[in-house]
Scaffold this active site. Structure first.
Site, mmCIF file in Angstrom:
data_model
loop_
_atom_site.group_PDB
_atom_site.id
_atom_site.type_symbol
_atom_site.label_atom_id
_atom_site.label_comp_id
_atom_site.label_asym_id
_atom_site.label_seq_id
_atom_site.Cartn_x
_atom_site.Cartn_y
_atom_site.Cartn_z
ATOM 1 N N LYS A 53 -1.305 0.593 -0.343
ATOM 2 C CA LYS A 53 -0.725 0.264 -1.715
ATOM 3 C C LYS A 53 -1.286 -0.417 -2.873
ATOM 4 O O LYS A 53 -0.447 -0.686 -3.849
ATOM 5 C CB LYS A 53 0.807 -0.047 -1.381
ATOM 6 C CG LYS A 53 1.359 0.456 -0.245
ATOM 7 C CD LYS A 53 1.295 1.964 -0.067
ATOM 8 C CE LYS A 53 2.174 2.956 -1.060
ATOM 9 N NZ LYS A 53 1.552 4.160 -0.493
ATOM 10 N N SER A 54 -2.548 -0.800 -2.937
ATOM 11 C CA SER A 54 -3.371 -1.432 -3.551
ATOM 12 C C SER A 54 -4.100 -0.612 -4.951
ATOM 13 O O SER A 54 -4.893 -1.232 -5.635
ATOM 14 C CB SER A 54 -4.062 -2.624 -3.151
ATOM 15 O OG SER A 54 -3.233 -3.309 -2.252
ATOM 16 N N TRP A 58 -6.805 5.728 -6.088
ATOM 17 C CA TRP A 58 -7.339 5.805 -7.472
ATOM 18 C C TRP A 58 -8.603 5.393 -7.657
ATOM 19 O O TRP A 58 -9.469 6.178 -8.114
ATOM 20 C CB TRP A 58 -6.283 4.873 -8.106
ATOM 21 C CG TRP A 58 -6.373 4.674 -9.680
ATOM 22 C CD1 TRP A 58 -6.811 5.564 -10.594
ATOM 23 C CD2 TRP A 58 -5.679 3.746 -10.475
ATOM 24 N NE1 TRP A 58 -6.805 5.218 -11.916
ATOM 25 C CE2 TRP A 58 -5.977 4.058 -11.792
ATOM 26 C CE3 TRP A 58 -5.206 2.543 -10.224
ATOM 27 C CZ2 TRP A 58 -5.528 2.998 -12.831
ATOM 28 C CZ3 TRP A 58 -4.782 1.777 -11.255
ATOM 29 C CH2 TRP A 58 -4.965 1.943 -12.487
ATOM 30 N N HIS A 103 -8.477 0.579 5.605
ATOM 31 C CA HIS A 103 -7.483 -0.754 5.300
ATOM 32 C C HIS A 103 -7.835 -1.621 6.438
ATOM 33 O O HIS A 103 -6.870 -2.330 6.692
ATOM 34 C CB HIS A 103 -6.187 -0.303 5.463
ATOM 35 C CG HIS A 103 -5.552 0.783 4.315
ATOM 36 N ND1 HIS A 103 -5.775 0.716 2.971
ATOM 37 C CD2 HIS A 103 -4.876 2.102 4.170
ATOM 38 C CE1 HIS A 103 -5.389 1.781 2.446
ATOM 39 N NE2 HIS A 103 -4.778 2.573 3.124
ATOM 40 N N SER A 133 5.900 -0.942 -3.497
ATOM 41 C CA SER A 133 5.285 0.406 -3.188
ATOM 42 C C SER A 133 5.189 0.746 -1.562
ATOM 43 O O SER A 133 5.423 1.689 -1.284
ATOM 44 C CB SER A 133 3.815 0.116 -3.879
ATOM 45 O OG SER A 133 3.231 1.217 -3.628
ATOM 46 N N PHE A 227 -2.381 7.425 -14.554
ATOM 47 C CA PHE A 227 -1.391 8.051 -13.204
ATOM 48 C C PHE A 227 -0.870 9.415 -13.659
ATOM 49 O O PHE A 227 -0.865 10.151 -12.484
ATOM 50 C CB PHE A 227 -0.131 6.960 -13.479
ATOM 51 C CG PHE A 227 0.818 7.271 -12.452
ATOM 52 C CD1 PHE A 227 0.692 6.898 -11.308
ATOM 53 C CD2 PHE A 227 2.012 7.768 -12.777
ATOM 54 C CE1 PHE A 227 1.538 7.281 -10.424
ATOM 55 C CE2 PHE A 227 3.022 7.946 -12.153
ATOM 56 C CZ PHE A 227 2.816 7.804 -10.646
ATOM 57 N N ARG A 248 3.621 7.331 -6.989
ATOM 58 C CA ARG A 248 5.087 7.091 -7.207
ATOM 59 C C ARG A 248 5.644 6.869 -8.588
ATOM 60 O O ARG A 248 5.997 7.696 -9.441
ATOM 61 C CB ARG A 248 5.708 6.137 -6.105
ATOM 62 C CG ARG A 248 7.151 5.852 -6.156
ATOM 63 C CD ARG A 248 7.519 4.588 -5.210
ATOM 64 N NE ARG A 248 6.882 3.358 -5.718
ATOM 65 C CZ ARG A 248 7.593 2.560 -6.877
ATOM 66 N NH1 ARG A 248 8.887 2.714 -7.100
ATOM 67 N NH2 ARG A 248 6.872 1.388 -7.151
HETATM 68 P P1 A3P Z 1 3.369 2.518 -6.589
HETATM 69 O O1 A3P Z 1 4.096 2.883 -5.289
HETATM 70 O O2 A3P Z 1 3.785 1.469 -7.357
HETATM 71 O O3 A3P Z 1 3.648 3.861 -7.783
HETATM 72 P P2 A3P Z 1 -3.057 3.391 -2.580
HETATM 73 O O4 A3P Z 1 -3.472 4.652 -3.118
HETATM 74 O O5 A3P Z 1 -3.541 2.342 -2.226
HETATM 75 O O6 A3P Z 1 -1.935 3.859 -1.475
HETATM 76 O O7 A3P Z 1 -1.622 2.879 -3.805
HETATM 77 C C1 A3P Z 1 -0.813 3.679 -3.959
HETATM 78 C C2 A3P Z 1 -0.248 3.037 -5.314
HETATM 79 O O8 A3P Z 1 -1.044 3.150 -6.274
HETATM 80 C C3 A3P Z 1 0.960 3.765 -5.664
HETATM 81 O O9 A3P Z 1 2.005 2.677 -6.421
HETATM 82 C C4 A3P Z 1 0.502 4.838 -6.803
HETATM 83 O O10 A3P Z 1 1.616 5.240 -7.565
HETATM 84 C C5 A3P Z 1 -0.439 4.264 -7.322
HETATM 85 N N1 A3P Z 1 -1.576 4.781 -8.087
HETATM 86 C C6 A3P Z 1 -2.180 5.928 -7.705
HETATM 87 N N2 A3P Z 1 -2.685 6.459 -8.612
HETATM 88 C C7 A3P Z 1 -2.686 5.869 -9.757
HETATM 89 C C8 A3P Z 1 -3.189 5.796 -11.059
HETATM 90 N N3 A3P Z 1 -4.052 6.830 -11.545
HETATM 91 N N4 A3P Z 1 -2.885 4.832 -11.690
HETATM 92 C C9 A3P Z 1 -2.025 4.088 -11.658
HETATM 93 N N5 A3P Z 1 -1.668 3.853 -10.452
HETATM 94 C C10 A3P Z 1 -1.798 5.038 -9.232
#
Ligand code: A3P
Length: 289
Positions: A53-54, A58, A103, A133, A227, A248
């Site tokens: 979730k970091s 992306w 991870h 998240s 996003f 999300r």
């Molecule tokens: P949130 O749940 O706070 O929306 P991971 O990819 O490591 O699983 O992380 C998921 C988190 O990254 C989610 O956070 C997701 O929405 C966010 N995320 C994914 N793509 C993104 C983007 N292009 N810009 C900003 N946040 C993004």
């Protein structure tokens, strides 16, 4: 390996695999985690690493665009190249250069990565937004069958009784790798820095990967990886979720809508204790530098 039932403050359970002290999602095969010590790296593999979730999806997408030199990359799930999820045979099928991701901790990985100078791009995010998240992630995946409330989830999360253990231990573990292997190519990114100025961070990743594109191209990637654009383009891959757990909300500071003052202070105390001596400063808002 054993199945472990972690329990939140209200008694709701979160089933996880315990692989030699490392907790993971039950869809993850313990044999795959154990086999990573023998994983045959290719010289030009790139590894995107993060605590869940970091911002792994992306970062992974940006690295792919930089390596391919185009924003028109094939629509693909990050999970296809996830070392802690896919078998080696499956990963073998992908052409070089592969953008692998995982991870796990250094102790799980083949130490050959140091000899091969495998480039590592690492994303960190403030632990309060990660908590929110991750909570949604745990609620959305059927396999977890997690029914708890956020308020009861926080202590379990801060205790590291979730997949990949404590966010603080994970971060410290990788920071130690950076400190102990100063010659190894590792780029540390922050989710918040990426939110603040994606063009700047994309260019930073490009430089790290040895690319020298015109600024226009870095801007094109930044525009394609906002996003909302990523959610529209890639969100549909994950149709099985009611709410899109991988795309999300994508904000910095959403934690303020979820944490009580007491929980926020508890998180600060745990962070201070666990991150003692660390050079990493989490950014909880974009106003903090
Ligand atoms: P949130 O749940 O706070 O929306 P991971 O990819 O490591 O699983 O992380 C998921 C988190 O990254 C989610 O956070 C997701 O929405 C966010 N995320 C994914 N793509 C993104 C983007 N292009 N810009 C900003 N946040 C993004």
């Amino acid at each position: 390996m054993s199945l472990k039932q972690e329990t939140d403050e209200a008694g709701y359970t979160l089933p996880l695999h315990d692989v030699d002290g490392f907790l993971c999602h039950t869809v993850i095969s313990p044999d795959i985690i154990k086999g990573l010590r023998q994983f045959p790296f290719r010289d030009d593999d790139i590894m995107v690493c993060s605590y869940p979730k970091s911002g792994c999806h992306w970062t992974w997408e940006i690295v792919r665009m930089l390596l391919e030199g185009t924003t028109d990359v094939v629509l693909q799930e990050k999970e296809d190249l996830m070392m802690d999820y896919q078998t080696q045979e499956f990963l073998d099928k992908f052409p070089s250069p592969r953008v692998l991701n995982n991870h796990v901790l250094l102790r799980h990985l083949n130490p050959e990565l140091f000899e091969k100078k495998i480039k590592i791009v690492m994303a960190v995010r403030n632990p309060k937004d990660v908590a929110v998240s991750f909570y949604h992630h745990h609620k959305q995946f059927d396999e977890y069958e997690y029914k708890g409330q956020f308020t009861d989830y926080v202590p379990m999360y801060l205790d590291g009784k979730v997949d990949c253990g404590s966010v603080f231990d994970y971060t410290r573990d990788w920071e130690r790798v950076i400190d102990e292997h100063p010659e190894h190519p590792i780029l540390l990114l922050s989710y918040e820095d990426m939110k603040e100025n994606l063009f700047r961070e994309v260019k930073k990743i490009g430089n790290f990967l040895g690319k020298s594109f015109e600024d226009d191209f870095y801007q094109k990637i930044a525009d394609k990886c906002t996003f909302s654009k990523m959610r529209n383009r890639k969100g549909a891959i994950y149709k099985e979720f009611k709410e899109n757990v991988f795309y999300r909300k994508g904000e910095v500071g959403d934690w303020k809508n979820w944490f009580t003052v007491a929980q926020s202070e508890l998180c600060d105390r745990v962070c201070e204790e666990k991150m003692a001596g660390s050079k990493i400063r989490f950014r909880y808002t974009l106003d903090e530098k």
